[in-house]
Design a protein around this motif. Structure first.
Motif, PDB file in Angstrom:
ATOM      1  N   PHE A 126       0.833  -1.209   0.000  1.00 33.98           N
ATOM      2  CA  PHE A 126       0.000   0.000   0.000  1.00 33.98           C
ATOM      3  C   PHE A 126       0.870   1.263   0.000  1.00 33.98           C
ATOM      4  O   PHE A 126       0.657   2.179  -0.797  1.00 33.98           O
ATOM      5  CB  PHE A 126      -0.919  -0.047   1.227  1.00 33.98           C
ATOM      6  N   PHE A 127       1.862   1.306   0.894  1.00 34.71           N
ATOM      7  CA  PHE A 127       2.730   2.488   0.968  1.00 34.71           C
ATOM      8  C   PHE A 127       3.458   2.713  -0.360  1.00 34.71           C
ATOM      9  O   PHE A 127       3.572   3.826  -0.850  1.00 34.71           O
ATOM     10  CB  PHE A 127       3.777   2.331   2.088  1.00 34.71           C
ATOM     11  N   GLU A 128       3.952   1.633  -0.946  1.00 33.08           N
ATOM     12  CA  GLU A 128       4.756   1.722  -2.159  1.00 33.08           C
ATOM     13  C   GLU A 128       3.917   2.146  -3.365  1.00 33.08           C
ATOM     14  O   GLU A 128       4.299   3.045  -4.110  1.00 33.08           O
ATOM     15  CB  GLU A 128       5.431   0.360  -2.408  1.00 33.08           C
ATOM     16  N   GLU A 129       2.764   1.521  -3.516  1.00 31.67           N
ATOM     17  CA  GLU A 129       1.906   1.858  -4.658  1.00 31.67           C
ATOM     18  C   GLU A 129       1.510   3.324  -4.622  1.00 31.67           C
ATOM     19  O   GLU A 129       1.503   4.007  -5.646  1.00 31.67           O
ATOM     20  CB  GLU A 129       0.654   0.975  -4.654  1.00 31.67           C
ATOM     21  N   ASN A 130       1.192   3.807  -3.432  1.00 30.09           N
ATOM     22  CA  ASN A 130       0.762   5.198  -3.341  1.00 30.09           C
ATOM     23  C   ASN A 130       1.933   6.164  -3.391  1.00 30.09           C
ATOM     24  O   ASN A 130       1.777   7.308  -3.813  1.00 30.09           O
ATOM     25  CB  ASN A 130      -0.095   5.404  -2.102  1.00 30.09           C
ATOM     26  N   ARG A 131       3.090   5.702  -2.989  1.00 27.49           N
ATOM     27  CA  ARG A 131       4.259   6.554  -3.133  1.00 27.49           C
ATOM     28  C   ARG A 131       4.544   6.818  -4.608  1.00 27.49           C
ATOM     29  O   ARG A 131       4.933   7.911  -4.993  1.00 27.49           O
ATOM     30  CB  ARG A 131       5.480   5.927  -2.462  1.00 27.49           C
ATOM     31  N   LYS A 132       4.327   5.779  -5.425  1.00 26.83           N
ATOM     32  CA  LYS A 132       4.521   5.961  -6.870  1.00 26.83           C
ATOM     33  C   LYS A 132       3.577   7.023  -7.419  1.00 26.83           C
ATOM     34  O   LYS A 132       3.930   7.782  -8.300  1.00 26.83           O
ATOM     35  CB  LYS A 132       4.299   4.634  -7.600  1.00 26.83           C
ATOM     36  N   LYS A 133       2.355   7.069  -6.885  1.00 25.80           N
ATOM     37  CA  LYS A 133       1.371   8.052  -7.378  1.00 25.80           C
ATOM     38  C   LYS A 133       1.608   9.441  -6.794  1.00 25.80           C
ATOM     39  O   LYS A 133       1.458  10.438  -7.484  1.00 25.80           O
ATOM     40  CB  LYS A 133      -0.040   7.616  -6.967  1.00 25.80           C
ATOM     41  N   PHE A 134       1.908   9.506  -5.510  1.00 24.48           N
ATOM     42  CA  PHE A 134       1.831  10.794  -4.800  1.00 24.48           C
ATOM     43  C   PHE A 134       3.160  11.302  -4.252  1.00 24.48           C
ATOM     44  O   PHE A 134       3.232  12.430  -3.789  1.00 24.48           O
ATOM     45  CB  PHE A 134       0.867  10.684  -3.612  1.00 24.48           C
ATOM     46  N   GLY A 135       4.177  10.467  -4.217  1.00 28.17           N
ATOM     47  CA  GLY A 135       5.411  10.864  -3.534  1.00 28.17           C
ATOM     48  C   GLY A 135       5.384  10.401  -2.080  1.00 28.17           C
ATOM     49  O   GLY A 135       4.568   9.555  -1.699  1.00 28.17           O
ATOM     50  N   ASP A 136       6.253  10.990  -1.271  1.00 26.47           N
ATOM     51  CA  ASP A 136       6.447  10.484   0.092  1.00 26.47           C
ATOM     52  C   ASP A 136       5.339  10.874   1.071  1.00 26.47           C
ATOM     53  O   ASP A 136       5.247  10.298   2.150  1.00 26.47           O
ATOM     54  CB  ASP A 136       7.784  11.007   0.653  1.00 26.47           C
ATOM     55  N   VAL A 137       4.553  11.867   0.719  1.00 29.00           N
ATOM     56  CA  VAL A 137       3.543  12.346   1.672  1.00 29.00           C
ATOM     57  C   VAL A 137       2.154  12.259   1.064  1.00 29.00           C
ATOM     58  O   VAL A 137       1.910  12.802  -0.016  1.00 29.00           O
ATOM     59  CB  VAL A 137       3.835  13.811   2.084  1.00 29.00           C
ATOM     60  N   TYR A 138       1.251  11.550   1.727  1.00 28.07           N
ATOM     61  CA  TYR A 138      -0.139  11.488   1.262  1.00 28.07           C
ATOM     62  C   TYR A 138      -1.026  11.065   2.418  1.00 28.07           C
ATOM     63  O   TYR A 138      -0.542  10.636   3.480  1.00 28.07           O
ATOM     64  CB  TYR A 138      -0.283  10.533   0.067  1.00 28.07           C
ATOM     65  N   THR A 139      -2.310  11.191   2.191  1.00 29.80           N
ATOM     66  CA  THR A 139      -3.288  10.951   3.254  1.00 29.80           C
ATOM     67  C   THR A 139      -4.176   9.777   2.863  1.00 29.80           C
ATOM     68  O   THR A 139      -4.496   9.612   1.687  1.00 29.80           O
ATOM     69  CB  THR A 139      -4.126  12.235   3.446  1.00 29.80           C
ATOM     70  N   PHE A 140      -4.528   8.948   3.837  1.00 25.46           N
ATOM     71  CA  PHE A 140      -5.546   7.936   3.552  1.00 25.46           C
ATOM     72  C   PHE A 140      -6.503   7.835   4.729  1.00 25.46           C
ATOM     73  O   PHE A 140      -6.217   8.301   5.836  1.00 25.46           O
ATOM     74  CB  PHE A 140      -4.916   6.578   3.195  1.00 25.46           C
ATOM     75  N   VAL A 141      -7.646   7.242   4.450  1.00 24.22           N
ATOM     76  CA  VAL A 141      -8.677   7.131   5.473  1.00 24.22           C
ATOM     77  C   VAL A 141      -8.678   5.707   6.000  1.00 24.22           C
ATOM     78  O   VAL A 141      -8.614   4.749   5.235  1.00 24.22           O
ATOM     79  CB  VAL A 141     -10.061   7.507   4.893  1.00 24.22           C
ATOM     80  N   LEU A 142      -8.658   5.592   7.314  1.00 22.65           N
ATOM     81  CA  LEU A 142      -8.615   4.269   7.936  1.00 22.65           C
ATOM     82  C   LEU A 142      -9.674   4.228   9.030  1.00 22.65           C
ATOM     83  O   LEU A 142      -9.466   4.732  10.125  1.00 22.65           O
ATOM     84  CB  LEU A 142      -7.216   4.024   8.522  1.00 22.65           C
ATOM     85  N   LEU A 143     -10.820   3.655   8.684  1.00 31.45           N
ATOM     86  CA  LEU A 143     -11.863   3.429   9.673  1.00 31.45           C
ATOM     87  C   LEU A 143     -12.122   4.665  10.536  1.00 31.45           C
ATOM     88  O   LEU A 143     -12.020   4.623  11.757  1.00 31.45           O
ATOM     89  CB  LEU A 143     -11.473   2.232  10.544  1.00 31.45           C
ATOM     90  N   GLY A 144     -12.415   5.743   9.850  1.00 27.21           N
ATOM     91  CA  GLY A 144     -12.791   6.960  10.557  1.00 27.21           C
ATOM     92  C   GLY A 144     -11.635   7.860  10.938  1.00 27.21           C
ATOM     93  O   GLY A 144     -11.839   8.998  11.333  1.00 27.21           O
ATOM     94  N   ARG A 145     -10.421   7.334  10.843  1.00 24.69           N
ATOM     95  CA  ARG A 145      -9.268   8.196  11.130  1.00 24.69           C
ATOM     96  C   ARG A 145      -8.656   8.668   9.816  1.00 24.69           C
ATOM     97  O   ARG A 145      -8.574   7.890   8.866  1.00 24.69           O
ATOM     98  CB  ARG A 145      -8.206   7.431  11.920  1.00 24.69           C
ATOM     99  N   THR A 146      -8.203   9.895   9.805  1.00 15.37           N
ATOM    100  CA  THR A 146      -7.510  10.395   8.622  1.00 15.37           C
ATOM    101  C   THR A 146      -6.021  10.413   8.903  1.00 15.37           C
ATOM    102  O   THR A 146      -5.560  11.072   9.831  1.00 15.37           O
ATOM    103  CB  THR A 146      -8.007  11.809   8.263  1.00 15.37           C
ATOM    104  N   MET A 147      -5.283   9.613   8.128  1.00  4.11           N
ATOM    105  CA  MET A 147      -3.859   9.372   8.394  1.00  4.11           C
ATOM    106  C   MET A 147      -3.013  10.008   7.302  1.00  4.11           C
ATOM    107  O   MET A 147      -3.249   9.738   6.125  1.00  4.11           O
ATOM    108  CB  MET A 147      -3.558   7.870   8.305  1.00  4.11           C
ATOM    109  N   THR A 148      -2.032  10.772   7.696  1.00  2.00           N
ATOM    110  CA  THR A 148      -1.073  11.255   6.707  1.00  2.00           C
ATOM    111  C   THR A 148       0.252  10.524   6.889  1.00  2.00           C
ATOM    112  O   THR A 148       0.858  10.550   7.962  1.00  2.00           O
ATOM    113  CB  THR A 148      -0.878  12.775   6.811  1.00  2.00           C
ATOM    114  N   VAL A 149       0.631   9.822   5.818  1.00  3.63           N
ATOM    115  CA  VAL A 149       1.876   9.068   5.829  1.00  3.63           C
ATOM    116  C   VAL A 149       3.010   9.996   5.424  1.00  3.63           C
ATOM    117  O   VAL A 149       2.841  10.808   4.521  1.00  3.63           O
ATOM    118  CB  VAL A 149       1.818   7.948   4.761  1.00  3.63           C
TER     119      VAL A 149
END
Ligand code: HEM
Length: 473
Positions: free
Chosen positions: A27-50
């Motif tokens: 998950f981290f790798e696939e989205n890093r390819k799309k967005f770079g090192d910093v992006y946000t995802f939603v996890l069961l009501g929490r908003t997480m920025t990696v």
């Protein structure tokens, strides 16, 4: 203000729970390819920025106390297990002092006494466990299930060294079952729904009280007998646990702290020794090199290992280090954002109430930092010694200058692990004992198992068996 890009998801609230939960690294790798090192995802009501990479590690793990909070992220999961008043159920400055008390028990003189104790526990365990000799000291070979054996060996050795004879004895009775009940209430499900009304939750709550009461009874008993002779963490707390402002930790808090310490080191260390034994099963040449290292350091007749011997076994320590590179037990370290937080070097601002997430395991398997990252090769550490500053990963009570290291299996900054040195002593002694006593392989046709991300630590997926043979009976 600029928000980081958001990972697309179909179902609001639920968000990316499935893809993140199944394989966080993919998950981290696939989205890093799309967005770079910093992006946000939603996890069961929490908003997480990696925030990935060494820079991201530094951003999350060395963020200011006024900006982020670990207790806001971890409290609901951990407090029903550890109990009140300690770790994430108190202000951060209390946790810093609790870690200092723990640290003052985890010293070289203590470790010197621990090595022979661990050796004795391992021998006792092999003799008794059906995974090993099953009561027959002449048993020469068998198939052992590591995810049964290593958690048991871990809790016996940790409780005996860190908490003393009296606590260790309780693990031969009901204590092991109670700790099991605590485990079963420490799951990803409980991370999302800490008080979900299911039997596991009720049993967790009952076990917390019983385990804590047991520590309190042991504390009272030691006081009554004035017996503080062992070099263990409980005794250290009994002697030293007075906060700077003069407040004394209560017996209940000291008891709950013991649960936190044992749980902190349990799954992490058990997973690590299991992964290491599996890799050594696949790489017999490395295993034999470790055997030769023992003979070189200890002598041909292999007398019992000492703490000093362990310090003179680089290959053994590199094996642990390499295991933690490929299999860091914790894949996600989280903090809740307390006030809007700008990410240095980007246009992004993470708002209050969201979470930030560090994934120190990502750079540890990135070819930018480690050549052929998918290859288990402890000897790389002999070559890399000067390239990666391993010491630069932060101290317990001070906020370190930087956590910009690609290798942080024990975290960094104010929440950095206090158990690293103990873990190396425990893992080193156990692995060295296996190397002396056995040769072992994976069952026919199997390779080192793939990771399984469905519990709180990254475990090998089943089967986790080895076929062992005694070097001599
Ligand atoms: C914190 C890893 C063993 C006690 C941490 C953190 C990591 C970690 C990554 C930071 C968590 C965060 O920043 O959110 C490991 C690994 C271990 C290990 C990989 C073994 C291979 C132990 C042992 C103990 C222990 C043996 C106890 C003796 C703690 C404590 C903290 C901690 C008290 C501090 C939590 C905080 O300040 O928030 N560990 N750990 N750990 N660990 Fe360990």
């Amino acid at each position: 203000p600029n928000r980081p890009p958001v990972v697309f998801h179909w179902i609001p609230v639920f968000g990316s729970a499935v893809s993140y939960g199944m394989d966080p690294y993919k998950f981290f790798e696939e989205n890093r390819k799309k967005f770079g090192d910093v992006y946000t995802f939603v996890l069961l009501g929490r908003t997480m920025t990696v925030a990935l990479g060494p820079q991201g590690n530094d951003f999350v793990l060395n963020a200011k106390l006024s900006d982020v909070s670990a207790e806001d992220a971890y409290h609901d999961l951990t407090t029903p297990v550890f109990g009140n008043g300690v770790i994430y159920d108190c202000p951060n400055h209390r946790l810093m002092e609790q870690k200092k008390f723990a640290k003052s028990a985890l010293t070289v003189p203590a470790f010197r006494t621990y090595v022979p104790i661990i050796i004795e526990e391992v021998r006792k365990y092999w003799l008794k466990s059906p995974q090993f000799f099953g009561g027959n000291p002449n048993r020469a070979s068998a198939n052992a299930h590591l995810m049964t054996a290593m958690p048991e060996l871990t809790i016996f050795t940790a409780s005996r060294t860190l908490q003393g004879k009296d606590i260790r004895a309780k693990f031969d009775e009901s204590f092991a079952d109670l700790y099991h009940d605590l485990d079963r209430g420490f799951t990803p499900l409980h991370f999302v729904f800490p008080h979900i009304p299911i039997p596991a939750t009720f049993r967790r709550n009952a076990a917390q009280k019983k385990v804590s009461d047991t520590y309190m009874a042991v504390i009272r008993d030691r006081r009554q007998r004035s017996d503080f002779s062992e070099f263990d963490v409980i005794n250290t707390f009994l002697k030293e646990a007075i906060y700077k402002d003069g407040v004394r930790m209560t017996d209940r808090e000291i008891a709950n702290m013991q649960i936190g310490i044992l749980m902190g080191g349990q799954h992490t260390s058990a997973a690590t020794s299991t992964w290491a034994l599996l890799h050594l099963a696949a790489d017999t040449e490395l295993r034999e090199a470790l055997y030769r290292e023992q003979i070189e350091v200890c002598g041909e007749d292999l007398p019992d290992l000492t703490y000093e011997n362990l310090q003179n076994m680089p290959l053994l320590n590199y094996t642990i280090r390499e295991t933690l590179r490929m299999h860091p037990p914790l894949h996600s370290l989280m903090r809740r954002v307390r006030s809007d937080l700008a990410i240095e070097g980007t246009r992004y601002v993470v708002p209050k109430g969201h979470y930030v997430l560090a994934a120190p395991g990502v750079p540890m398997i990135d070819s930018k930092y480690f050549k052929e990252p998918a290859t288990f090769r402890p000897s790389r550490w002999a070559e890399a010694k000067n390239e990666i500053n391993l010491e630069d990963s932060g101290e317990v009570t001070t906020v370190s200058k930087g956590a910009k290291s690609p290798y942080l299996p024990f975290g960094a900054g104010r929440h950095r692990c206090v158990g690293e040195q103990f873990a190396y002593v425990q893992l080193g002694t156990i692995l060295a004992m296996f190397v002396r006593e056995f040769t072992w392989t994976l069952p026919d046709g199997s390779g080192v198992p793939k990771p399984d991300y469905s519990s709180m630590v990254t475990l090998p997926s089943e089967p986790t068996n080895i076929i062992w043979t005694r070097r001599k009976v």
